[in-house]
Scaffold this motif. Structure first.
Motif, PDB file in Angstrom:
ATOM      1  N   SER A  81       0.699  -1.113  -0.020  1.00  5.73           N
ATOM      2  CA  SER A  81      -0.036   0.234  -0.082  1.00  5.73           C
ATOM      3  C   SER A  81       1.008   1.210   0.012  1.00  5.73           C
ATOM      4  O   SER A  81       1.858   1.348   0.632  1.00  5.73           O
ATOM      5  N   LEU A  83      -0.364   4.004   1.442  1.00 12.95           N
ATOM      6  CA  LEU A  83      -0.664   4.324   2.599  1.00 12.95           C
ATOM      7  C   LEU A  83      -0.117   3.825   3.685  1.00 12.95           C
ATOM      8  O   LEU A  83       0.276   2.587   3.715  1.00 12.95           O
ATOM      9  N   PRO A  84       0.112   4.574   4.758  1.00 14.45           N
ATOM     10  CA  PRO A  84       0.440   3.819   6.065  1.00 14.45           C
ATOM     11  C   PRO A  84      -0.437   2.418   6.466  1.00 14.45           C
ATOM     12  O   PRO A  84      -1.495   2.622   6.324  1.00 14.45           O
ATOM     13  N   LEU A  85       0.183   1.542   6.876  1.00 17.58           N
ATOM     14  CA  LEU A  85      -0.578   0.161   7.247  1.00 17.58           C
ATOM     15  C   LEU A  85      -1.689   0.388   8.332  1.00 17.58           C
ATOM     16  O   LEU A  85      -2.841   0.020   8.017  1.00 17.58           O
TER      17      LEU A  85
END
Lengths: 163, 103
Positions: A81, A83-85
């Motif tokens: 991803s 985005l941050p997890l």
């Protein structure tokens, strides 16, 4: 019994569609998911929607996918991803939780109005005329969008010919 | 095992929407994003028809479902052609290749 089999099939093929490495394979699993969804719609007593879903969802969209993948080419990008997890997982759990919450809350309020004897066709052509007009405009927008986006400009062509 | 039919259909709706959300948030491939949107919308159409079935108001739900299918197809068309154009401009289908403003 059929419903359980189809629901399990939908889940399995959806997971296969999102986990396939090659895009073309992913498109084919998506088409099978679409066909199973159409079967479930048919069993629920909506044969017109099932036919449209089967012809558009499994037919037209798959052709479009194959077309686009042919032009753009295969490119394997792993499931990492951008985005941050923690944010991703919180969003997924929140979205599914809200979905389940609203569905089960609305099940308590199900009312049964008098069964209307109108068939879907007359509703589509008379009562929902505005929706139908909207769909016509949407299809026109889609056609114009494809023509505009897939067309090469003349400058590019002449530049390619010179090179 | 005798589950009621609406419950089974709801499970199918939630599994379709759940896998769609998962793929939408995890993938960085532009074409996979369109696949994820397709999955979510299939769940929505199923939910529409189930709601009409439960409320005995099938005709309204079915016309709404047709509208959703058409709109979703247009979204897929525009999304795929955008992905093709982006691939020709940036040479990649990676979403991260699009964020040029960071550099």
């Amino acid at each position: 019994m059929w419903y359980v089999l189809i629901a399990v099939g939908i889940l399995v093929f959806a997971i296969l569609a999102i986990s396939a490495k090659r895009l073309l394979i992913s498109a084919i699993w998506l088409a099978i998911t679409s066909a199973l969804t159409a079967l479930m719609l048919f069993l629920l007593g909506a044969p017109q929607i099932a036919v449209i879903e089967l012809s558009v969802g499994a037919g037209l969209v798959t052709v479009l996918f194959v077309f686009a993948i042919n032009i753009a080419g295969e490119e394997v990008i792993g499931l990492r991803s951008a985005l941050p997890l923690p944010l991703v997982w919180t969003s997924i759990v929140l979205a599914c939780g809200l979905l389940i919450f609203f569905i089960f809350r609305s099940l308590g309020f199900v009312q049964f109005p008098d069964a209307t004897n109108t068939i879907a066709a007359s509703v589509l052509w008379q009562d929902r005329y505005l929706d139908f007009l909207l769909q016509t405009v949407l299809i026109l927008a889609g056609v114009l969008g494809v023509i505009g986006l897939l067309a090469h400009s003349k400058d590019e062509h002449s530049a390619e010919e010179k090179a | 095992m005798n589950l009621p039919i609406p419950f089974i259909v709801l499970l199918a709706v939630i599994s379709l929407a759940g896998t769609g959300f998962y793929c939408l948030l995890f993938t960085r491939n532009l074409i996979k994003v369109v696949v994820a949107l397709q999955l979510i919308v299939k769940g929505v159409v199923l939910a529409f028809v189930l709601a009409g079935h439960l409320q005995q108001n099938e005709s309204l739900a079915q016309t709404m479902a047709i509208t959703v299918i058409v709109a979703d197809t247009i979204v897929a068309v525009i999304g795929l052609s955008l992905a093709v154009q982006i691939r020709q401009h940036t040479g990649s289908l990676d979403l991260k290749a699009l964020s040029k403003l960071k550099r």
